[in-house]
Structures are given as structure tokens and as C-alpha cells.
Design an enzyme around this catalytic site. Sequence first.
Site, PDB file in Angstrom:
ATOM      1  N   SER A  33      42.673  46.944  39.615  1.00  0.00           N
ATOM      2  CA  SER A  33      42.522  45.606  39.906  1.00  0.00           C
ATOM      3  C   SER A  33      41.468  44.806  38.922  1.00  0.00           C
ATOM      4  O   SER A  33      40.650  45.528  37.982  1.00  0.00           O
ATOM      5  CB  SER A  33      42.474  45.644  40.617  1.00  0.00           C
ATOM      6  OG  SER A  33      42.495  44.091  41.521  1.00  0.00           O
ATOM      7  N   TYR A  38      38.587  47.385  49.448  1.00  0.00           N
ATOM      8  CA  TYR A  38      39.546  47.059  48.312  1.00  0.00           C
ATOM      9  C   TYR A  38      38.670  47.228  47.235  1.00  0.00           C
ATOM     10  O   TYR A  38      39.106  47.438  45.817  1.00  0.00           O
ATOM     11  CB  TYR A  38      40.375  45.977  48.083  1.00  0.00           C
ATOM     12  CG  TYR A  38      42.096  46.151  47.408  1.00  0.00           C
ATOM     13  CD1 TYR A  38      42.676  46.527  47.548  1.00  0.00           C
ATOM     14  CD2 TYR A  38      41.386  45.264  46.692  1.00  0.00           C
ATOM     15  CE1 TYR A  38      43.332  46.973  45.989  1.00  0.00           C
ATOM     16  CE2 TYR A  38      42.357  44.714  45.040  1.00  0.00           C
ATOM     17  CZ  TYR A  38      43.630  45.794  45.561  1.00  0.00           C
ATOM     18  OH  TYR A  38      44.803  45.765  44.451  1.00  0.00           O
TER      19      TYR A  38
END
Length: 259
Positions: free
Chosen positions: A146, A159
Site C-alpha cells: 500500500s 495496517y
Amino acid sequence: MREQQNTIIITGAAGGIGTAFAHHFAQQHANLMLVDLSESALGALKESVLAGGDVKESALQTCVADVSQAEQVREFVSQTKQAFGGVNGFLNNAGIEGTAAAITDYPQETFEQVMAVNVTGVWLGMKYVVPLMKESGGGSIVITSSVGGVMGSPGLSAYVTSKHAVIGIMRTAALECAADNIRVNTIHPGMVDTGMAARIAENTGIGVEVFEEQVKAGTPLGRYAQPEDIVGMVSFLLSDAAAYCTGQQYFVDGGMGAA
Ligand code: NAD
């Protein structure tokens, strides 16, 4: 586009990005092993891919598996071997977002759950898919990181930590596997319009619309990615056009990282 890998395992296949991968590679007539947590979601995905008419039912296998559980990972690898004889593409893509809270308030249990899926799950995928890929003569592995893999994001410590960590897995695997003709790379999407992005917007507590406006303002192309926007990069990385690409990070972020 040059020749694609022809047997591909996709984890998190029933999610927003995984679904776009499944449809794309079915259109390329690949054999697919679709892995996710829910039988009904995988069944619905299979129906919709078959409805596209590009792939025979026998080229489309599904396996319910939790990527954080070694025996379940071994099972989808074993079923891939049984169905197709080998594997030469692996989209190590399943992930969860956790919650949104400052580190001081972040529940440890949630942190550990995110690590279990996003880090241990990705690592287990490498551990058990790589031997079959070696046996199959090599291939290409793409791990979905990401933009959060290279930058911080307040409230998303679990995350962000997990998406940084998979770069370490990718680099190590790229070095370990190059001699076996296996390439390993990460992709780094910006905000993609999927269930995960909607949940992150909700969890931040600042209001979904405010969150979306903030993301768009920080994205030079001014919009969320659609899952299909991520497909081109992955299609390239799985193809022979990327034959000299390994150990690297590839951004599909609408320009977010340029700021
Ligand atoms: P999504 O929530 O739509 O899909 C994720 C899929 O992974 C779901 O189908 C879910 O059931 C599956 N999954 C979750 N835990 C699992 C487990 N333990 N075992 C097997 N499957 C599991 O989200 P998405 O946006 O499609 O995300 C796919 C990947 O892309 C994730 O790794 C995510 O972190 C990454 N990503 C997403 C965005 C975004 O904005 N949506 C941005 C960058 C990276």
C-alpha cells in the site's frame, strides 16, 4: 502485453481488488485458484467470472482458507497442484485494515490480528507457494502492500506497520528466489474504491465525506482508484514484459507519493 503466467493463485480473491484480478486473468485464459474466507463469496465470484464466458469451469478453482493458518495455506497450495499441476503466478493479496485509533488507544488484540493476516499470512504464502513455483520452473509473485507501506497514516499503526513489513518479506524472497527464476515485487496502491476503503473512512470517525475529500485533495489525479486501475501493473508484473523486474516496489497511487 507479452505472455502472461498461466496458473495463478489469488488470495483475498473475493474482495474488491482480488475480484478485479480474477476477472482480468480469466479474460487472459489463465487457470485460477481463488482463495478467501467465505465459501458463498467465492461461489458468487466464480459465477460472475464464469458468466464472462472467457474461462472453462475446470480452469477455475476455489478454496476457502484463512491465510494466517499454515495448514490452510498448505491446503490451497496442494489443491492448486492437484488441479493444475503447478503454479507460476501468485497474487499474495489478502489483507485487513484493523481499526483506526492512536497507538496509545489501539487495542493490542486488533494489532496482533492485523499482523497475523497481513504479515504472517503473506509470509506463509511465500513459505508454501514458493516450493511449488520452483517445481513449476519459476514464476512471478506480487504482494499487495500500500502507500501505507512507505508512509505513516495517523490512526492506522497496525495496517501501516504490516504494509511496511511485507516490503521486507518481498526483498528477502526476491534475493532467495532469483536463482530459481522466481521474481517477487510489491505493489503500492493509493486509496482504492473497495469495501476496505469504505471501512477505513467509517473508522476514522471524521465523517466519510470529509475523509474522502481529504484523500482526493492529497491525490494529484483527484480521485480514488477503481480496482481495475490496479490490474494493469499486476498484469505487467506477471508477464514476460517484466522479466527483469524483481525486488522492487511499484506504485499505483494517482500521484499521492509525489507530494
Ligand atoms: P477488501 O476488504 O475488499 O478485500 C480483502 C479480501 O481479503 C476480502 O475478500 C477478505 O475476505 C479477504 N481476507 C481477509 N482476511 C483474510 C484471511 N485471513 N484469509 C483469506 N482471505 C482474507 O479489500 P481490498 O481493497 O480488495 O484489499 C486487497 C488488498 O489491497 C489488501 O491487502 C489491502 O490491504 C490492499 N490495499 C487496499 C487499498 C484500498 O484502498 N482498498 C489500498 C492499498 C492496498
